[in-house]
Design an enzyme around this catalytic site. Structure first.
Site, mmCIF file in Angstrom:
data_model
loop_
_atom_site.group_PDB
_atom_site.id
_atom_site.type_symbol
_atom_site.label_atom_id
_atom_site.label_comp_id
_atom_site.label_asym_id
_atom_site.label_seq_id
_atom_site.Cartn_x
_atom_site.Cartn_y
_atom_site.Cartn_z
ATOM 1 C CG ASP A 151 46.895 36.076 46.991
ATOM 2 O OD1 ASP A 151 45.805 36.678 47.054
ATOM 3 O OD2 ASP A 151 47.203 35.322 46.067
ATOM 4 C CG HIS A 181 41.434 38.557 38.478
ATOM 5 N ND1 HIS A 181 42.627 38.042 38.031
ATOM 6 C CD2 HIS A 181 40.666 37.494 38.829
ATOM 7 C CE1 HIS A 181 42.574 36.718 38.105
ATOM 8 N NE2 HIS A 181 41.402 36.361 38.589
ATOM 9 C CB ALA A 197 41.266 25.439 48.269
ATOM 10 N N GLY A 198 42.530 28.001 46.276
ATOM 11 C CA GLY A 198 42.449 29.457 46.097
ATOM 12 C C GLY A 198 42.560 30.195 47.418
ATOM 13 C CG LEU A 199 41.440 28.732 50.738
ATOM 14 C CD1 LEU A 199 41.161 27.631 51.756
ATOM 15 C CD2 LEU A 199 40.504 29.900 50.963
HETATM 16 C C1 GLA Z 1 45.597 35.454 42.864
HETATM 17 C C2 GLA Z 1 46.726 36.485 42.910
HETATM 18 C C3 GLA Z 1 46.258 37.793 43.542
HETATM 19 C C4 GLA Z 1 44.972 38.286 42.913
HETATM 20 C C5 GLA Z 1 43.948 37.148 42.814
HETATM 21 C C6 GLA Z 1 42.718 37.569 42.049
HETATM 22 O O1 GLA Z 1 45.237 35.051 44.131
HETATM 23 O O2 GLA Z 1 47.824 35.991 43.628
HETATM 24 O O3 GLA Z 1 47.270 38.761 43.453
HETATM 25 O O4 GLA Z 1 45.215 38.864 41.650
HETATM 26 O O5 GLA Z 1 44.477 35.999 42.202
HETATM 27 O O6 GLA Z 1 42.038 38.565 42.705
#
Ligand code: GLA
Length: 378
Positions: free
Chosen positions: A171, A34, A121-123
């Site tokens: 990302d 973030h 999964a946050g990937l």
């Molecule tokens: C998501 C967003 C990124 C970043 C992260 C947190 O993955 O797409 O731009 O802000 O959250 O670090």
């Protein structure tokens, strides 16, 4: 059958010809969460899980795409009013539109794609999808003339304008620029970045996927961003990158308790990324790990993007003696990333699986991290 073979077979079956294969990767982020939309630093790397697509211009003004994983076929035109309603297709449509808006060329094409990045999964499977198509359409219709950084921005604008997520650049940047065995420290304000070889001796990165996704209705990600922007305005700085704890404390009485906590986390995280980069160069993994735990604490208590399951995974890691552990990505579910000594690896996995299953009724999924290349023609 490999993913590539499946894609080729499906493409041949649907379109009766052969296109070009492209891929782009998911990402991990060692630290710097973030911070991207606050003009700060991030420290991601691409992983060996990707979205792969076979694509071929079809000489019409229509895009025809089949998603193997969703088992769905969608057709759309390239004008703004042609936006498809399927979320997955909007990522591709958005990329086409963002290229066109920038003066680039996109004509009709046929595509079949698949992926092996675990969803939710946050990937960053969505960034991988955007980057794969941005890279491909640059190659197929624009002679590769669009700069790589612009390809990442095209993906980011797709999220903003077609998917309702006001994300930062991390990302898509990681997905486009990823390099085997290297993490990248990106300064999200200037766009400057540096590759850091990452082949830790005696340690491994392990992702523990809680397999929970807390879909929150009121777009908490965008709300976090708004909090940060409010505080930055109050402090008279462009982004929180330029704020210090002293400035924040001096303005405390004019800022809501919640916004104060959000900003406190972001300001702390800025320094932690730099500390981790320095520590890595020294081979000081204890410091890397310590900062990861501090980030988790901040994301959980101040930024409030963790959840019970992820806090539990973090506690178990600590109890097992794991060097560093924290929630990774946007939050509200997904994975923890763990820096684990080789000799602890098997024991940790066994323990975390058993303890999580005992408490939540299902085992978490485990992925070993292999840092790999980003967007490419295969
Ligand atoms: C998501 C967003 C990124 C970043 C992260 C947190 O993955 O797409 O731009 O802000 O959250 O670090």
């Amino acid at each position: 059958m490999t993913m590539e073979a499946k894609i080729k077979k499906e493409f041949e079956k649907r379109f009766g010809s052969e296109g070009t294969i492209y891929a782009s990767s998911g990402r991990i982020n060692l630290i710097g969460e973030h911070t991207d939309y606050n003009g700060g630093f991030v420290f991601p790397g691409a992983i060996d899980k990707c979205i792969m697509a076979e694509i071929k211009p079809n000489g019409t003004d229509k895009v025809r795409v089949f998603s193997i994983d969703i088992d769905e076929y969608v057709e759309f035109g390239l004008k703004e009013e042609d936006a498809p309603k399927q979320q997955w297709a909007r990522y591709i449509f958005g990329v086409c539109r963002e290229i066109i808006k920038r003066g680039g060329k996109v004509e009709g094409f046929d595509a079949v794609f698949a992926g092996n990045i675990p969803l939710g999964a946050g990937l960053s499977s969505s960034a991988a999808l955007e980057s794969c198509f941005a890279f491909a359409l640059n190659d197929l219709f624009n002679d590769g003339k669009i700069e790589k950084f612009e390809l990442a921005r095209i993906g980011q604008s797709t999220e903003h304008n077609y998917c309702g997520v006001n994300c930062g650049i991390m990302d898509q940047f990681a997905s486009v620029f990823g390099k085997k065995n290297n993490l990248m420290r990106l300064d999200c304000r200037s766009g400057e970045f540096e590759y850091f070889p990452f082949e830790p001796k005696g340690y491994q990165l392990v992702l523990v996927d809680s397999a929970v996704k807390h879909e929150l209705v009121d777009s908490p990600y965008n709300k976090r961003r708004e909090s940060c922007e409010r505080v930055a305005r109050r402090l008279g700085v462009e982004t929180l990158r330029d704020a210090t704890m002293e400035m924040l404390d001096a303005a405390k009485s004019d800022i809501s308790e919640e916004d104060y906590m959000r900003a406190r986390y972001v300001i702390g995280e800025k320094q932690r990324v730099l500390d981790v980069c320095d520590a890595l160069v020294r081979g000081d993994y204890e410091t890397v790990g310590e900062r990861m735990y501090q980030t988790h604490e901040g994301l959980s208590k101040d930024y409030e993007v963790s959840c019970e399951e992820l806090d539990f995974l973090n506690d178990v890691a600590r109890e097992c003696g794991v060097t560093g552990s924290r929630i990774m990505g946007g939050g509200f579910g997904g994975c923890t990333i763990n820096l684990v000594k080789d000799e602890l690896h098997d024991k940790f996995i066994e323990t975390v699986k058993a303890r999580f299953a005992e408490k939540y009724g299902h085992e978490p999924k485990i992925y070993d991290v292999v840092i790999s290349d980003g967007a490419r023609k295969c």
